[in-house]
Design an enzyme around this catalytic site. Structure first.
Site, PDB file in Angstrom:
ATOM      1  N   SER A   1       0.839  -1.189   0.000  1.00 57.28           N
ATOM      2  CA  SER A   1       0.000   0.000   0.000  1.00 57.28           C
ATOM      3  C   SER A   1       0.883   1.251   0.000  1.00 57.28           C
ATOM      4  O   SER A   1       1.696   1.426  -0.896  1.00 57.28           O
ATOM      5  CB  SER A   1      -0.960  -0.041   1.203  1.00 57.28           C
ATOM      6  OG  SER A   1      -1.950   0.945   1.084  1.00 57.28           O
TER       7      SER A   1
ATOM      8  N   GLU B   1      -1.647  -2.592  -8.092  1.00 62.21           N
ATOM      9  CA  GLU B   1      -2.869  -2.906  -7.356  1.00 62.21           C
ATOM     10  C   GLU B   1      -3.420  -1.599  -6.814  1.00 62.21           C
ATOM     11  O   GLU B   1      -2.739  -0.585  -6.799  1.00 62.21           O
ATOM     12  CB  GLU B   1      -2.583  -3.887  -6.210  1.00 62.21           C
ATOM     13  CG  GLU B   1      -1.631  -3.371  -5.134  1.00 62.21           C
ATOM     14  CD  GLU B   1      -2.274  -2.507  -4.068  1.00 62.21           C
ATOM     15  OE1 GLU B   1      -3.485  -2.649  -3.800  1.00 62.21           O
ATOM     16  OE2 GLU B   1      -1.566  -1.660  -3.498  1.00 62.21           O
TER      17      GLU B   1
ATOM     18  N   HIS C   1      -5.006  -5.283  -1.624  1.00 64.98           N
ATOM     19  CA  HIS C   1      -5.488  -5.127  -0.254  1.00 64.98           C
ATOM     20  C   HIS C   1      -6.319  -6.347   0.122  1.00 64.98           C
ATOM     21  O   HIS C   1      -7.543  -6.285   0.318  1.00 64.98           O
ATOM     22  CB  HIS C   1      -6.301  -3.834  -0.136  1.00 64.98           C
ATOM     23  CG  HIS C   1      -5.455  -2.601  -0.132  1.00 64.98           C
ATOM     24  ND1 HIS C   1      -4.697  -2.217  -1.223  1.00 64.98           N
ATOM     25  CD2 HIS C   1      -5.216  -1.682   0.840  1.00 64.98           C
ATOM     26  CE1 HIS C   1      -4.048  -1.105  -0.919  1.00 64.98           C
ATOM     27  NE2 HIS C   1      -4.340  -0.765   0.325  1.00 64.98           N
TER      28      HIS C   1
END
Length: 340
Positions: free
Chosen positions: A146, A240, A310
Site C-alpha cells: 500500500s 494494485e 489489499h
C-alpha cells in the site's frame, strides 16, 4: 488507506522538505541509471523482526495482538519501533519520529528484518530525508504494501536493495502467506507465483523477463517525476489499488503513460482493485476497459487477477529482482538468488 490525503499532501510536503534538506551523495540518482542489486540476508527461527509504522497508525489496538501472533507462529521475536503507537493526525507520529524508527531498525544489529505494521499515508513525506547510505550498509528484509510502495521505490532507486511487497504485520496472515514467508526468508527459495484460475484474466498473451517493479498505483503515480520514481526500462510492472473508480484509474494510467514509463515496460501484471466499481456504471468505463485501452496497444504480455492488493492472502514479491512472467498461464518466477 487514505490515498487522496496522500496525494494532497505529497506535492507540498516533498517540496517543502526538499528545500530544507539535502540528500547525501549516496542518495543522488539519475532516472536513467540503475544501481547494482543489493541482496538482504536470510533469517532463521529465533531472530528478531523490527516492526515500525512509517506511514499511518493503527485504527485500533487489535493490530498489535495480530502482529504478535503472526510472528510467534513463525518462531520469530519482535521488537517494536520506539514511536509505534504515536499519532499525529493521519500520521503515525511526526516525520522525525517515523524517520528515527526506520533508521534505528536498519542500524540495530539485533534486528534481522523489518516489517511495517500497516500502510496508510505519509511515506512520501520522508523520502528526501532518509539516510540511504545507512540502509545500503545494513541490508535487511524490508516488507509492506500500500503506502509502503513509496519506500520500496525509493530504497531500490537510491540503493539497489531488494525489498518485498507483501503483507503488513497487521494483516491476518494465512497459511499461504506463512508458507511463502518461510520459503523465501528462511530457506531463500522464491516460489512460482501462480494466479488462481478463477481470478485470472489474460489481457495480452506472451512471456517476458525483466526487473520487477511496482506496487500501489495511486502511490506510484504520486511520486512520478521525482528522483524516487524508477527507470522502468526493461522492467515488469505490477500494480494494485483500492477504493478508486475507473475514471481515477484512467487518470493515473495516463500519468504513467505521460512519464514514458508504460512505453518502457516489457510486461504488466495487474492484481486486485478492491472496491473499484463505478458509482454510476451507465456513465463509466469498466476497469477492464481502462486496462485494455492502455495495455493492449503496447503489444506486451499482460494479465489481471494476481494475488496482489489489499487482501489477506497475497504474494510476497521481491522489488527489483529479475523475474519471468507468463501471461498465458498467469505466473511469475524469480530468476536469481535474492537472499544471501
Amino acid at each position: 488507506m487514505d490515498k487522496r490525503t496522500f496525494l494532497k499532501i505529497g506535492s507540498t510536503g516533498i517540496a517543502s522538505m526538499a528545500l530544507g534538506n539535502t540528500l547525501p551523495a549516496f542518495g543522488r540518482h539519475s532516472l536513467a541509471g540503475q544501481r547494482a542489486a543489493i541482496y538482504p540476508r536470510r533469517i532463521k527461527k529465533g531472530d528478531t523482526v523490527g516492526i515500525i509504522t512509517p506511514s499511518s497508525p493503527l485504527v485500533d489496538d487489535k493490530g498489535y495482538a495480530i502482529a504478535k501472533a503472526n510472528f510467534a507462529a513463525l518462531g520469530l521475536r519482535i521488537k517494536w519501533g520506539e514511536h509505534v503507537g504515536k499519532k499525529n493526525g493521519y500520521l503515525a507520529g511526526t516525520d522525525e519520529e517515523r524517520i528515527a524508527d526506520i533508521h534505528r531498525m536498519f542500524s540495530d544489529p539485533e534486528v534481522k528484518a523489518i516489517v511495517c505494521l500497516r500502510g496508510g499515508s505519509g511515506a512520501a513525506r520522508l523520502l528526501s530525508r532518509l539516510d540511504y547510505s545507512l540502509i545500503a550498509r545494513n541490508p535487511k528484509i524490508f516488507m509492506g504494501y500500500s503506502d509502503i510502495t513509496a519506500f520500496h521505490q525509493a530504497i531500490y532507486t537510491q540503493t539497489g536493495l531488494i525489498t518485498f511487497h507483501g503483507a503488513v504485520a497487521n494483516s491476518v496472515w494465512t497459511s499461504m502467506v506463512n508458507n511463502q514467508f518461510t520459503q523465501l526468508f528462511f530457506e531463500g527459495k522464491p516460489p512460482v507465483y501462480a494466479t488462481d484460475k478463477k481470478e485470472f484474466r489474460p489481457i495480452s498473451s506472451g512471456s517476458a523477463e525483466g526487473r520487477l517493479l511496482g506496487g500501489n498505483l495511486t502511490v506510484l503515480a504520486g511520486i512520478a517525476g521525482s528522483r524516487y520514481f524508477p527507470d522502468f526500462e526493461n522492467s515488469l510492472l505490477f500494480l494494485e489499488d483500492i477504493g478508486e473508480e475507473p475514471y481515477r484509474i484512467d487518470r493515473m494510467f495516463s500519468q504513467l503513460a505521460l512519464t514514458g514509463a508504460l512505453s518502457k515496460i516489457k510486461g504488466l501484471i495487474f492484481g486486485k482493485c478492491s472496491e473499484c466499481e463505478a458509482k454510476n456504471p451507465r456513465n463509466s468505463l469498466t476497469l477492464n476497459q481502462v486496462l485494455t485501452d492502455y495495455i493492449k496497444p503496447l503489444g506486451i504480455p499482460a494479465f489481471q487477477g494476481a494475488r496482489i492488493g489489499h487482501i489477506d492472502e497475497q504474494f510476497i514479491l521481491p522489488i527489483g529482482a529479475r523475474v519471468r512472467m507468463d501471461a498465458d498461464g498467469g505466473t511469475l518466477q524469480v530468476l536469481e538468488n535474492i537472499l544471501r
